[in-house]
Design a protein around this motif. Structure first.
Motif, PDB file in Angstrom:
ATOM      1  N   MET A 136      11.680  -3.940   0.117  1.00 12.37           N
ATOM      2  CA  MET A 136      10.968  -3.161   1.128  1.00 12.37           C
ATOM      3  C   MET A 136      11.591  -3.387   2.505  1.00 12.37           C
ATOM      4  N   ASP A 137      11.542  -2.362   3.349  1.00 13.59           N
ATOM      5  CA  ASP A 137      12.148  -2.383   4.682  1.00 13.59           C
ATOM      6  C   ASP A 137      11.114  -2.845   5.718  1.00 13.59           C
ATOM      7  N   ILE A 138      11.349  -3.991   6.324  1.00 12.69           N
ATOM      8  CA  ILE A 138      10.392  -4.550   7.289  1.00 12.69           C
ATOM      9  C   ILE A 138      10.199  -3.627   8.492  1.00 12.69           C
ATOM     10  N   ASP A 139      11.243  -2.928   8.912  1.00 10.72           N
ATOM     11  CA  ASP A 139      11.105  -2.025  10.058  1.00 10.72           C
ATOM     12  C   ASP A 139      10.167  -0.861   9.746  1.00 10.72           C
ATOM     13  N   VAL A 140      10.234  -0.367   8.526  1.00 12.19           N
ATOM     14  CA  VAL A 140       9.320   0.703   8.093  1.00 12.19           C
ATOM     15  C   VAL A 140       7.885   0.176   8.106  1.00 12.19           C
ATOM     16  N   TRP A 141       7.692  -1.047   7.647  1.00  9.32           N
ATOM     17  CA  TRP A 141       6.357  -1.648   7.636  1.00  9.32           C
ATOM     18  C   TRP A 141       5.836  -1.874   9.054  1.00  9.32           C
ATOM     19  N   ILE A 142       6.686  -2.369   9.937  1.00 11.01           N
ATOM     20  CA  ILE A 142       6.261  -2.594  11.333  1.00 11.01           C
ATOM     21  C   ILE A 142       5.794  -1.279  11.945  1.00 11.01           C
TER      22      ILE A 142
END
Length: 163
Positions: free
Chosen positions: A43-49
């Motif tokens: 999973m992409d942390i930037d997408v989650w942020i």
């Protein structure tokens, strides 16, 4: 346990909670292929942020550990809503839902709605949500069943639960 507003520093722990809950709790209602598509390892942390920060996101924590989180959108949609795999059936979800409902009331929202997994459906039913329809959604080539559920402020008290 205390509830508070999401902070960017929470993101990685929330992502781990999401992954672990789906792979260790939801696995009872979905196949390995389905949970891997729903909560992939990469999973992409930037997408989650961006996602967590764009909603009214609340986290439940106990002794500095995040044990649940829920997201409310300005239209009353409850997006991601998860309790830690080791804190299931301890009232955490109810407290998070009460916080989301309280926020919804301050925003003048008259209905909450969500797409509940097979696993989460009994919880939302216990909080007086009704099933609008069953649906099939696709995640990374896998089809998963979930339920569009809603709870109207005008038809019932939002914070009431079945006794």
């Amino acid at each position: 346990m205390r509830l508070r507003v999401y902070e960017i520093a929470d993101t990685e722990e929330i992502m781990n909670l999401f992954y672990d809950t789906i792979h260790e709790v939801n696995i009872h209602d979905y196949t390995q292929e389905q949970v891997a598509a729903w909560a992939p390892a990469n999973m992409d942390i930037d997408v989650w942020i961006k996602g967590l920060g764009s909603k009214f996101t609340y986290v439940a924590e106990e002794q500095g550990k995040i044990i649940g989180f829920g997201e409310l959108e300005p239209n009353g949609h409850i997006d991601r809503f998860y309790c830690h795999k080791d804190f299931q059936r301890k009232g955490i979800g109810k407290k998070i839902l009460e916080q989301l409902a309280s926020k919804a009331k301050t925003l003048g929202i008259d209905k909450l709605f969500t797409e509940a997994s097979i696993t989460a459906k009994p919880f939302f039913e216990s909080q007086n949500f009704i099933v609008v329809k069953q649906q099939e959604v696709e995640r990374r080539g896998q089809k998963l069943i979930n339920f569009v559920m809603e709870k109207s402020f005008s038809n019932s008290k939002l914070l009431d639960s079945k006794q």
